[in-house]
Design a protein around this motif. Structure first.
Motif, PDB file in Angstrom:
ATOM      1  N   UNK A 214       0.811  -1.210   0.000  1.00 15.07           N
ATOM      2  CA  UNK A 214       0.000   0.000   0.000  1.00 15.07           C
ATOM      3  C   UNK A 214       0.853   1.273   0.000  1.00 15.07           C
ATOM      4  N   UNK A 215       2.181   1.128  -0.139  1.00 16.34           N
ATOM      5  CA  UNK A 215       3.055   2.301  -0.206  1.00 16.34           C
ATOM      6  C   UNK A 215       2.816   3.047  -1.513  1.00 16.34           C
ATOM      7  N   UNK A 216       2.993   4.370  -1.506  1.00 21.95           N
ATOM      8  CA  UNK A 216       2.817   5.112  -2.763  1.00 21.95           C
ATOM      9  C   UNK A 216       3.870   4.695  -3.783  1.00 21.95           C
ATOM     10  N   UNK A 217       3.485   4.716  -5.035  1.00 20.47           N
ATOM     11  CA  UNK A 217       4.406   4.338  -6.105  1.00 20.47           C
ATOM     12  C   UNK A 217       5.177   5.585  -6.547  1.00 20.47           C
ATOM     13  N   UNK A 218       6.480   5.590  -6.331  1.00 19.36           N
ATOM     14  CA  UNK A 218       7.313   6.724  -6.715  1.00 19.36           C
ATOM     15  C   UNK A 218       7.883   6.568  -8.124  1.00 19.36           C
ATOM     16  N   UNK A 219       8.192   5.339  -8.510  1.00 19.73           N
ATOM     17  CA  UNK A 219       8.825   5.097  -9.808  1.00 19.73           C
ATOM     18  C   UNK A 219       7.895   4.272 -10.679  1.00 19.73           C
ATOM     19  N   UNK A 220       7.602   4.790 -11.847  1.00 13.17           N
ATOM     20  CA  UNK A 220       6.726   4.097 -12.791  1.00 13.17           C
ATOM     21  C   UNK A 220       7.571   3.549 -13.939  1.00 13.17           C
ATOM     22  N   UNK A 221       7.352   2.291 -14.261  1.00 14.95           N
ATOM     23  CA  UNK A 221       8.053   1.661 -15.378  1.00 14.95           C
ATOM     24  C   UNK A 221       7.256   1.846 -16.660  1.00 14.95           C
ATOM     25  N   UNK A 222       7.918   2.307 -17.704  1.00 14.26           N
ATOM     26  CA  UNK A 222       7.319   2.368 -19.038  1.00 14.26           C
ATOM     27  C   UNK A 222       8.004   1.264 -19.847  1.00 14.26           C
ATOM     28  N   UNK A 223       7.314   0.144 -19.994  1.00 18.51           N
ATOM     29  CA  UNK A 223       7.902  -1.062 -20.571  1.00 18.51           C
ATOM     30  C   UNK A 223       8.477  -0.774 -21.952  1.00 18.51           C
ATOM     31  N   UNK A 224       9.743  -1.153 -22.122  1.00 14.85           N
ATOM     32  CA  UNK A 224      10.415  -0.965 -23.392  1.00 14.85           C
ATOM     33  C   UNK A 224      10.901   0.449 -23.642  1.00 14.85           C
ATOM     34  N   UNK A 225      10.617   1.359 -22.714  1.00 17.02           N
ATOM     35  CA  UNK A 225      11.000   2.768 -22.912  1.00 17.02           C
ATOM     36  C   UNK A 225      11.938   3.239 -21.809  1.00 17.02           C
ATOM     37  N   UNK A 226      11.442   3.240 -20.552  1.00 18.98           N
ATOM     38  CA  UNK A 226      12.269   3.750 -19.470  1.00 18.98           C
ATOM     39  C   UNK A 226      11.499   3.881 -18.172  1.00 18.98           C
ATOM     40  N   UNK A 227      11.822   4.912 -17.388  1.00 13.40           N
ATOM     41  CA  UNK A 227      11.246   5.090 -16.054  1.00 13.40           C
ATOM     42  C   UNK A 227      10.888   6.561 -15.826  1.00 13.40           C
ATOM     43  N   UNK A 228       9.929   6.752 -14.922  1.00 13.27           N
ATOM     44  CA  UNK A 228       9.522   8.097 -14.567  1.00 13.27           C
ATOM     45  C   UNK A 228       9.243   8.168 -13.060  1.00 13.27           C
ATOM     46  N   UNK A 229       9.671   9.260 -12.429  1.00 16.29           N
ATOM     47  CA  UNK A 229       9.284   9.495 -11.047  1.00 16.29           C
ATOM     48  C   UNK A 229       7.933  10.212 -11.028  1.00 16.29           C
ATOM     49  N   UNK A 230       6.978   9.651 -10.308  1.00 16.22           N
ATOM     50  CA  UNK A 230       5.668  10.256 -10.194  1.00 16.22           C
ATOM     51  C   UNK A 230       5.632  11.262  -9.063  1.00 16.22           C
ATOM     52  N   UNK A 231       4.826  12.287  -9.221  1.00 20.11           N
ATOM     53  CA  UNK A 231       4.599  13.243  -8.140  1.00 20.11           C
ATOM     54  C   UNK A 231       3.580  12.646  -7.195  1.00 20.11           C
ATOM     55  N   UNK A 232       3.942  12.519  -5.926  1.00 12.09           N
ATOM     56  CA  UNK A 232       3.081  11.902  -4.917  1.00 12.09           C
ATOM     57  C   UNK A 232       2.536  12.980  -4.001  1.00 12.09           C
ATOM     58  N   UNK A 233       1.241  12.922  -3.706  1.00  6.96           N
ATOM     59  CA  UNK A 233       0.617  13.917  -2.818  1.00  6.96           C
ATOM     60  C   UNK A 233       1.092  13.722  -1.371  1.00  6.96           C
TER      61      UNK A 233
END
Length: 233
Positions: A214-233
């Motif tokens: 249930x922890x907030x997701x900070x890093x999002x995987x874009x399969x075949x492309x790369x990674x993104x840090x999400x802005x968390x409230x």
């Protein structure tokens, strides 16, 4: 402050030389590509600030280049094309272009479009300036000056590579960074084994940031492309 890095995508050598000479004389940094596939490779490898793109490329249409870049990045794209019909402009803008300059064009107009786009970039950077000493995102805190990161007030025990990855993502929060761009920034190369290592380091970093289901997701995987840090409230 450095001028933006501009990717010039143009197969017509005289036009390309004109644009490059203009950029040089105004101290812009630049890269060049002569076809669509080369443009996509340069964009993913170097993550330029602005793309100047011709539509009539020898291998694929420029709109395909726009769509490819838009699948992972919001970098500004200014089309420079001899196609002057409204439907061509609409297709390019609908594909994700930010601006459209019709050939033949004046050097002054090109520079004006670049200045407008640069002002937009500066406003975006000012709204989320990553050069401040402290970065905060939800319960994540990075003290760049001290070289430490904290989660819920507890210091994270990160390896040097994990810390570099975390800082790179935080400096580009909300942006998808490609595998090639990340490995170039972290290791200075982008061999297949670098990308394999990146997946391992990113997995271990994510475990340290997302301790529970249930922890907030900070890093999002874009399969075949790369990674993104999400802005968390």
């Amino acid at each position: 402050m450095n001028k933006p890095l501009i990717l010039v995508v143009e197969d017509d050598r005289p036009v390309r030389n004109l644009i490059v000479t203009t950029l040089k004389s105004h101290d812009y940094r630049y890269l060049t590509a002569e076809n669509g596939h080369g443009a996509i490779m340069e964009a993913t490898s170097h993550n330029p600030d602005i793309v100047l793109l011709d539509l009539g490329l020898p291998d694929i249409d420029g709109t395909q280049v726009i769509e490819s870049i838009r699948s992972w990045s919001n970098m500004p794209i200014i089309v420079i094309s001899a196609r002057s019909e409204d439907r061509d402009k609409i297709m390019a803008l609908d594909a994700g272009a930010d601006d459209y300059l019709t050939k033949p064009f004046s050097v002054e107009e090109l520079l004006a479009r670049l200045r407008v786009t640069q002002r937009r970039l500066l406003l975006l950077q000012a709204s989320g300036d990553a050069d401040t000493p402290i970065f905060e995102n939800g319960e994540l805190k990075i003290d760049y000056a001290a070289g430490c990161a904290y989660l819920k007030g507890e210091e994270l025990h990160l390896t040097p590579i994990e810390y570099k990855l975390l800082c790179l993502l935080s400096h580009n929060v909300g942006k998808v960074l490609t595998h090639t761009y990340i490995t170039q920034q972290i290791w200075g190369s982008s061999w297949e084994n670098d990308i394999a290592s990146l997946r391992v380091f990113m997995a271990t970093l994510r475990k340290k940031l997302e301790l529970h289901k249930d922890s907030p997701q900070y890093i999002q995987t874009h399969i075949g492309v790369g990674y993104r840090m999400l802005r968390v409230d």
